[in-house]
Scaffold this active site. Sequence first.
Site, PDB file in Angstrom:
ATOM      1  CB  ALA A  55      -0.772  -0.031   1.264  1.00 53.12           C
ATOM      2  N   GLY A  56       1.881   1.033  -0.689  1.00 51.72           N
ATOM      3  CA  GLY A  56       2.791   2.360  -0.846  1.00 51.72           C
ATOM      4  C   GLY A  56       2.585   3.254  -1.863  1.00 51.72           C
ATOM      5  CG  ASN A  87       9.386  -2.316  -0.227  1.00 59.93           C
ATOM      6  OD1 ASN A  87       8.567  -2.994  -0.146  1.00 59.93           O
ATOM      7  ND2 ASN A  87      10.269  -2.246   0.887  1.00 59.93           N
ATOM      8  CB  SER A 104       7.334  -4.413  -7.769  1.00 61.61           C
ATOM      9  OG  SER A 104       6.530  -4.417  -6.530  1.00 61.61           O
ATOM     10  CG  LEU A 147       2.532   6.273 -10.393  1.00 61.88           C
ATOM     11  CD1 LEU A 147       3.352   7.049  -9.601  1.00 61.88           C
ATOM     12  CD2 LEU A 147       1.523   5.741  -9.794  1.00 61.88           C
ATOM     13  CG  ASN A 170      12.024   4.925 -14.270  1.00 69.26           C
ATOM     14  OD1 ASN A 170      11.438   5.757 -14.806  1.00 69.26           O
ATOM     15  ND2 ASN A 170      11.690   4.200 -13.021  1.00 69.26           N
ATOM     16  CG  PHE A 226      15.799   6.162 -22.932  1.00 64.86           C
ATOM     17  CD1 PHE A 226      16.354   4.995 -22.829  1.00 64.86           C
ATOM     18  CD2 PHE A 226      15.825   6.532 -24.186  1.00 64.86           C
ATOM     19  CE1 PHE A 226      16.939   4.065 -23.846  1.00 64.86           C
ATOM     20  CE2 PHE A 226      16.588   6.177 -25.163  1.00 64.86           C
ATOM     21  CZ  PHE A 226      16.846   4.837 -25.076  1.00 64.86           C
ATOM     22  CB  CYS A 250      12.165   5.010  -9.530  1.00 64.57           C
ATOM     23  SG  CYS A 250      10.634   4.496  -8.692  1.00 64.57           S
ATOM     24  CE  LYS A 280       8.161  14.776  -9.719  1.00 61.30           C
ATOM     25  NZ  LYS A 280       7.528  13.567 -10.485  1.00 61.30           N
TER      26      LYS A 280
HETATM   27  N1  LIG Z   1       7.184   5.507  -6.304  1.00 57.74           N
HETATM   28  C1  LIG Z   1       7.260   5.662  -7.697  1.00 57.74           C
HETATM   29  O1  LIG Z   1       7.048   6.535  -8.138  1.00 57.74           O
HETATM   30  C2  LIG Z   1       7.227   4.310  -8.384  1.00 57.74           C
HETATM   31  C3  LIG Z   1       6.745   4.456  -9.911  1.00 57.74           C
HETATM   32  C4  LIG Z   1       6.679   3.220 -10.505  1.00 57.74           C
HETATM   33  C5  LIG Z   1       7.136   2.166 -10.063  1.00 57.74           C
HETATM   34  N2  LIG Z   1       7.521   1.928  -8.810  1.00 57.74           N
HETATM   35  C6  LIG Z   1       7.840   0.554  -8.289  1.00 57.74           C
HETATM   36  O2  LIG Z   1       6.811   0.207  -7.522  1.00 57.74           O
HETATM   37  C7  LIG Z   1       7.213  -0.723  -6.565  1.00 57.74           C
HETATM   38  C8  LIG Z   1       6.565  -0.039  -4.926  1.00 57.74           C
HETATM   39  O3  LIG Z   1       7.196   1.162  -4.818  1.00 57.74           O
HETATM   40  P1  LIG Z   1       6.614   2.136  -3.881  1.00 57.74           P
HETATM   41  O4  LIG Z   1       7.253   3.548  -4.145  1.00 57.74           O
HETATM   42  O5  LIG Z   1       5.129   2.116  -3.887  1.00 57.74           O
HETATM   43  O6  LIG Z   1       7.032   1.351  -2.479  1.00 57.74           O
HETATM   44  P2  LIG Z   1       6.830   1.707  -0.876  1.00 57.74           P
HETATM   45  O7  LIG Z   1       7.973   1.152  -0.145  1.00 57.74           O
HETATM   46  O8  LIG Z   1       6.119   3.043  -0.705  1.00 57.74           O
HETATM   47  O9  LIG Z   1       5.655   0.418  -0.864  1.00 57.74           O
HETATM   48  C9  LIG Z   1       5.700  -0.897  -0.809  1.00 57.74           C
HETATM   49  C10 LIG Z   1       5.016  -1.580   0.350  1.00 57.74           C
HETATM   50  O10 LIG Z   1       5.027  -2.842   0.342  1.00 57.74           O
HETATM   51  C11 LIG Z   1       4.756  -3.253   1.474  1.00 57.74           C
HETATM   52  N3  LIG Z   1       5.447  -4.862   1.553  1.00 57.74           N
HETATM   53  C12 LIG Z   1       6.509  -5.284   1.312  1.00 57.74           C
HETATM   54  N4  LIG Z   1       6.570  -6.479   1.680  1.00 57.74           N
HETATM   55  C13 LIG Z   1       5.426  -6.998   1.668  1.00 57.74           C
HETATM   56  C14 LIG Z   1       4.652  -8.194   2.076  1.00 57.74           C
HETATM   57  N5  LIG Z   1       5.424  -9.330   2.104  1.00 57.74           N
HETATM   58  N6  LIG Z   1       3.393  -8.393   2.443  1.00 57.74           N
HETATM   59  C15 LIG Z   1       2.779  -7.166   2.538  1.00 57.74           C
HETATM   60  N7  LIG Z   1       3.125  -5.954   2.239  1.00 57.74           N
HETATM   61  C16 LIG Z   1       4.683  -5.756   1.850  1.00 57.74           C
HETATM   62  C17 LIG Z   1       5.868  -2.416   2.303  1.00 57.74           C
HETATM   63  O11 LIG Z   1       5.218  -2.578   3.789  1.00 57.74           O
HETATM   64  C18 LIG Z   1       5.355  -1.190   1.751  1.00 57.74           C
HETATM   65  O12 LIG Z   1       4.378  -0.320   2.408  1.00 57.74           O
HETATM   66  C19 LIG Z   1       8.807  -0.737  -6.574  1.00 57.74           C
HETATM   67  O13 LIG Z   1       9.193  -1.854  -7.311  1.00 57.74           O
HETATM   68  C20 LIG Z   1       9.024   0.472  -7.320  1.00 57.74           C
HETATM   69  O14 LIG Z   1      10.270   0.585  -8.130  1.00 57.74           O
HETATM   70  C21 LIG Z   1       7.470   2.976  -7.941  1.00 57.74           C
END
Ligand SMILES: NC(=O)c1ccc[n+]([C@@H]2O[C@H](COP(=O)([O-])OP(=O)(O)OC[C@H]3O[C@@H](n4cnc5c(N)ncnc54)[C@H](O)[C@@H]3O)[C@@H](O)[C@H]2O)c1
Length: 454
Positions: free
Chosen positions: A8-9, A86, A126, A158, A219, A221, A271, A334
């Site tokens: 839920a990130g 993550n 992810s 996004l 990313n 690029f 990222c 940002k």
């Molecule tokens: N943040 C960005 O802008 C963005 C954009 C595109 C892609 N991504 C990718 O998306 C993925 C997530 O990024 P994010 O920024 O949302 O990360 P984040 O750290 O905000 O959220 C990840 C969540 O996963 C939970 N988690 C981890 N292991 C778990 C498990 N076994 N069971 C339940 N929950 C679990 C964590 O507690 C955390 O809250 C990454 O791979 C990232 O590279 C991020």
Amino acid sequence: MNICCIGAGYVGGPTMAMIALKCPDIQVNVVDMNAARIAAWTSGNLPIYEPGLDDVVKQALGRNLHFSTDVAGQIKKADIIFVSVNTPTKTYGVGAGRAADLRFIESVARTIADQAESGKIIVEKSTIPVKTADAISAILAANTKGLKFQVLSNPEFLAEGTAVKDLMNPDRVLIGGERTPEGDQAVATLAGVYARWVPRDRIITTNLWSSELSKLVANAFLAQRISSINSISALCDATGADVDEVANAIGKDSRIGPKFLKASVGFGGSCFQKDILNLTYLCESFGLPEVAAFWNSVVTMNDWQKSRFAGRIVKELFNTVADKKIAVLGFAFKKDTNDTRESAAISVCRDLLAEHAKVCVYDPKVRAEEIKTDTLGKGAENPLLTIAKDAYEACAGAHAIAIVTEWDEFKTLDYAKIFAGMPKPALIFDGRNILDLAALRKIGFRASGVGKHD
Ligand SMILES: NC(=O)c1ccc[n+]([C@@H]2O[C@H](COP(=O)([O-])OP(=O)(O)OC[C@H]3O[C@@H](n4cnc5c(N)ncnc54)[C@H](O)[C@@H]3O)[C@@H](O)[C@H]2O)c1
């Protein structure tokens, strides 16, 4: 249909909120092992800041959008499971500092294999290295109940700060799947969800590996454009050319285009660096050291740009900042986000503290505790680092102001009033090139930007 999202990130929360908003007939359950984060999603005080997100969540919450810590229970109920955990850079063992740490992904795959009571579509949301779907499929296939799973890749494009806009109206949605009848069927099911609001011609389907790789390449690029213009900003500083004028001139070429040509103190965020390091590690693993070196230089340039910025502040303050107050405006990586992961502000603050400057930080959305932890480490204290409640407090009595995040409010501060309260000569370093330097010079500031001359 019942969708579950694990994680839920910054990605899982907004993405699922948008699916729930656009598909009122689909039940969307977002689960996470972090109970505090889950509680925040339903508290009216969301754990992440994104313009417009409050409203989207409010409309769907309790109707068909739910948050809980019941990972096992929601896995059982779901037809489609998004994995949005993550994938940080590995900090130990083989590939430390570069490879993606896939332990959270693997642990989720094992939990799904253990808990599921029926076959499901598993969606990699992810960002992961190419071929990760193979590992997930192998773990899922080892379930003892004879269940069949289809693994899809559906990377998220996004950008933080504009997540709601990007999700509402994406440039494209990418779905990769196995080229088998079952794989095609799973791709069609997921495409059908997005097609509720995304035009079909923007939903691209590919094989699994193309989809996984495309996210890393996108990313790489984007970051490469920033490092390219930042490298030119150094040449502008040396020669008297103005980097914004150069960017404007080259951006008019339709083959180059105007976007992502803004010189700055350097890119941050969770990222860009992580994904490039991951890409370089992949290249090396596949015996392509020249390709790895090419992409690695994007990160090297970014690190240099961040330290160059702090170094210029010290130089302009007569080569000593010891005991001088320096206002750092902005700490998020940002504007329009509270995310500080890999923010350029962290290294700028650390470099200035290493020179014994009194660093006073203000950011409109980042909590004081977060700023301290990111800069000093958890629980550490340094009396030289203080946090202000607004920009005026941060700048009062400062020898220099460093703009590190491009928050809109920094464009409209009363700089004449700020100037009056600063020891002279008063300096301002615009690390985002958002201010009118000529106007600041008229007030009396010594004003510089990145690649823009005094
Ligand atoms: N943040 C960005 O802008 C963005 C954009 C595109 C892609 N991504 C990718 O998306 C993925 C997530 O990024 P994010 O920024 O949302 O990360 P984040 O750290 O905000 O959220 C990840 C969540 O996963 C939970 N988690 C981890 N292991 C778990 C498990 N076994 N069971 C339940 N929950 C679990 C964590 O507690 C955390 O809250 C990454 O791979 C990232 O590279 C991020």
